[in-house]
Motif scaffolding. Structure first.
Motif, PDB file in Angstrom:
ATOM      1  N   LEU A  53       0.847  -1.197   0.000  1.00  0.00           N
ATOM      2  CA  LEU A  53       0.000   0.000   0.000  1.00  0.00           C
ATOM      3  C   LEU A  53       0.882   1.248   0.000  1.00  0.00           C
ATOM      4  CD1 LEU A  53      -2.626   1.687   0.607  1.00  0.00           C
ATOM      5  CD2 LEU A  53      -2.204   1.192   3.019  1.00  0.00           C
ATOM      6  N   GLU A  82      -3.150  -8.405  -2.136  1.00  0.00           N
ATOM      7  CA  GLU A  82      -4.575  -8.085  -2.128  1.00  0.00           C
ATOM      8  C   GLU A  82      -5.125  -7.896  -3.544  1.00  0.00           C
ATOM      9  OE1 GLU A  82      -4.865  -5.647   2.111  1.00  0.00           O
ATOM     10  OE2 GLU A  82      -3.942  -4.696   0.348  1.00  0.00           O
ATOM     11  N   TYR A  92     -12.506  -6.883   4.385  1.00  0.00           N
ATOM     12  CA  TYR A  92     -12.535  -5.437   4.657  1.00  0.00           C
ATOM     13  C   TYR A  92     -12.484  -4.718   3.318  1.00  0.00           C
ATOM     14  CZ  TYR A  92      -7.564  -6.304   3.906  1.00  0.00           C
ATOM     15  OH  TYR A  92      -6.377  -6.719   3.381  1.00  0.00           O
ATOM     16  N   LYS A  93     -12.822  -3.441   3.331  1.00  0.00           N
ATOM     17  CA  LYS A  93     -12.682  -2.623   2.124  1.00  0.00           C
ATOM     18  C   LYS A  93     -12.362  -1.201   2.545  1.00  0.00           C
ATOM     19  CE  LYS A  93     -16.128  -1.016  -0.420  1.00  0.00           C
ATOM     20  NZ  LYS A  93     -17.224  -0.874  -1.415  1.00  0.00           N
ATOM     21  N   ASP A  94     -11.135  -0.766   2.287  1.00  0.00           N
ATOM     22  CA  ASP A  94     -10.729   0.592   2.602  1.00  0.00           C
ATOM     23  C   ASP A  94     -10.978   1.540   1.426  1.00  0.00           C
ATOM     24  OD1 ASP A  94      -9.817  -0.141   5.152  1.00  0.00           O
ATOM     25  OD2 ASP A  94      -7.901  -0.811   4.326  1.00  0.00           O
ATOM     26  N   PHE A  95     -10.917   0.995   0.208  1.00  0.00           N
ATOM     27  CA  PHE A  95     -11.079   1.826  -0.993  1.00  0.00           C
ATOM     28  C   PHE A  95     -11.829   1.039  -2.062  1.00  0.00           C
ATOM     29  CE2 PHE A  95      -7.074   2.946   1.061  1.00  0.00           C
ATOM     30  CZ  PHE A  95      -7.178   4.334   1.194  1.00  0.00           C
ATOM     31  N   ASP A  96     -12.582   1.766  -2.875  1.00  0.00           N
ATOM     32  CA  ASP A  96     -13.176   1.146  -4.055  1.00  0.00           C
ATOM     33  C   ASP A  96     -12.140   0.998  -5.164  1.00  0.00           C
ATOM     34  OD1 ASP A  96     -15.725   0.878  -3.022  1.00  0.00           O
ATOM     35  OD2 ASP A  96     -16.382   2.851  -3.741  1.00  0.00           O
ATOM     36  N   GLU A 126     -14.985  -6.403  -0.076  1.00  0.00           N
ATOM     37  CA  GLU A 126     -15.087  -6.694   1.355  1.00  0.00           C
ATOM     38  C   GLU A 126     -15.310  -8.173   1.604  1.00  0.00           C
ATOM     39  OE1 GLU A 126     -17.278  -4.981   5.374  1.00  0.00           O
ATOM     40  OE2 GLU A 126     -17.905  -4.285   3.393  1.00  0.00           O
ATOM     41  N   ASN A 178      -3.672   1.554  -3.612  1.00  0.00           N
ATOM     42  CA  ASN A 178      -4.388   1.527  -2.332  1.00  0.00           C
ATOM     43  C   ASN A 178      -4.381   0.140  -1.705  1.00  0.00           C
ATOM     44  OD1 ASN A 178      -5.183   4.256  -2.364  1.00  0.00           O
ATOM     45  ND2 ASN A 178      -6.927   3.786  -3.684  1.00  0.00           N
ATOM     46  N   TYR A 179      -3.870  -0.848  -2.441  1.00  0.00           N
ATOM     47  CA  TYR A 179      -3.816  -2.222  -1.944  1.00  0.00           C
ATOM     48  C   TYR A 179      -2.458  -2.829  -2.302  1.00  0.00           C
ATOM     49  CZ  TYR A 179      -8.881  -1.946  -1.254  1.00  0.00           C
ATOM     50  OH  TYR A 179     -10.144  -1.586  -0.830  1.00  0.00           O
TER      51      TYR A 179
END
Length: 374
Positions: A316, A341, A359-363, A354, A336-337
């Protein structure tokens, strides 16, 4: 044909790069006549109120000469030793020559890491701004005594373009032993013609670029085209000309048709410029035609659904290349990943992230704000 060279007279902050072959004779000894001429011209520009930054090659070459080498050694420690000896000799020459005109110079040694790490990049830029505010001419070189990768590349042309981009220079001038970009190698093709100006660096131009020049220099035309590309995307013109040309700097600033000028194209903002040309690339994301179209022509972010393959290992916040279906690098961006991931979510819709990861921090895998088109 663009006829705007007269605008170069408006330049206030100018970066000048001088190549190894322009500073030394074939023997490796310094060309004092050339050095004195260039220092006098730089001093005159400084006295006129311009902010002048000098990026210089030559440390390794001078060191090799002092140590008795007749050609560049392939052994990295020997190159580093030559750089350690030559850097002192080179700086002593510059200090002595500039002092005759009452001008203070300061040595700045940089490596690629000073540009790839954002905090170090900002620190280096602030140092250069401060030196300019104090009427000091920065004399910049690669820190060849420790930078193994930089010695392998020998790419002071790109270093000069990075410096010019970092400080928002108005003009980059690269002085070499050739008087510009030609349609072919003028040393081997009598029909080669000088190209007066370039508005776009095409694959054809890149094919025309040759290898390294003199035995004491490592840069070639291909590195100058890379520097030109960075300058053009930084919104500044770059002029490639021969250091041996009489009063070359005065004539360039005066708008004369000297050498080859590379005209700027669309200017990237500072952050995206750093992403595209300064940050270290840790891997690559291959995308399908739809994603390539959305990124290139519609200003979209890169979503996991458009990714077809992941190359390399990254975390990241790292910078990666984005590769189109034809294998061409179309952009660079901050992810972002991690690579682990992305391999799990590539080809999937954002709504599935997710469920797959927990989990999901960003689309977005790469948000548009952190993406720079090449």
């Amino acid at each position: 044909m663009i006829d705007c060279r007269s605008k170069l007279a408006q330049a206030h902050r100018v970066v000048v790069k001088i190549g190894s072959s322009s500073l030394a004779y074939g023997t490796g000894k310094p060309n004092l006549t050339r050095l004195e001429s260039l220092v006098r011209q730089l001093s005159d520009l400084h006295n006129r109120g311009l902010e002048v930054i000098l990026v210089t090659s030559g440390a390794v070459g001078l060191g090799l000469s002092r140590l008795g080498f007749t050609r560049r050694p392939r052994n990295i420690p020997e190159k580093q030793a030559a750089a350690a000896v030559g850097q002192g000799l080179l700086m002593h020459l510059y200090e002595k020559l500039f002092a005759e005109y009452g001008i203070t110079v300061g040595q700045v040694l940089l490596t690629r890491e000073d540009f790839t790490h954002r905090s170090r990049f900002l620190n280096a830029r602030n140092t250069l701004y401060t030196m300019l505010s104090l009427a000091i001419i920065p004399v910049i070189n690669e820190n060849d005594t420790v930078a193994v990768d930089e010695i392998k590349l020998g790419d002071n042309d790109t270093l000069a373009a990075m410096v010019a981009s970092a400080i928002d220079a108005d003009l980059l001038i690269i002085l070499s032993d050739i008087d510009g970009l030609y349609t072919a190698n003028p040393q081997t093709d009598p029909n080669a013609c000088l190209i007066s100006e370039v508005t776009e660096i095409t694959p054809e131009l890149e094919r025309q670029a040759g290898g390294a020049g003199s035995r004491f220099g490592t840069g070639g035309m291909i590195t100058k085209l890379s520097a030109a590309r960075l300058a053009m995307h930084s919104g500044m013109p770059m002029v490639l000309a021969a250091a041996a040309c009489d009063n070359v700097l005065r004539r360039i600033i005066g708008g004369e048709n000297v050498g080859t000028i590379f005209w700027p194209c669309s200017k990237l903002e500072n952050k995206k410029r750093w992403i595209a040309y300064g940050s270290a690339v840790h891997g690559a994301l291959h995308v399908d035609a739809g994603a390539a179209e959305a990124i290139t022509h519609h200003g979209k972010s890169l979503l996991p659904s458009g990714i077809t393959a992941v190359q390399g290992e990254f975390e990241l916040g790292n910078t990666v290349s984005i590769i189109d279906p034809g294998g061409k690098e179309l952009a660079r961006g901050i992810v972002n990943y991690s690579s682990r991931e992305v391999r799990l979510i590539m080809g999937r819709k954002t709504g599935e992230i997710e469920r797959i990861l927990g989990y999901k921090d960003f689309d977005e895998v790469v948000h548009r704000n952190n993406l720079a088109l090449l």
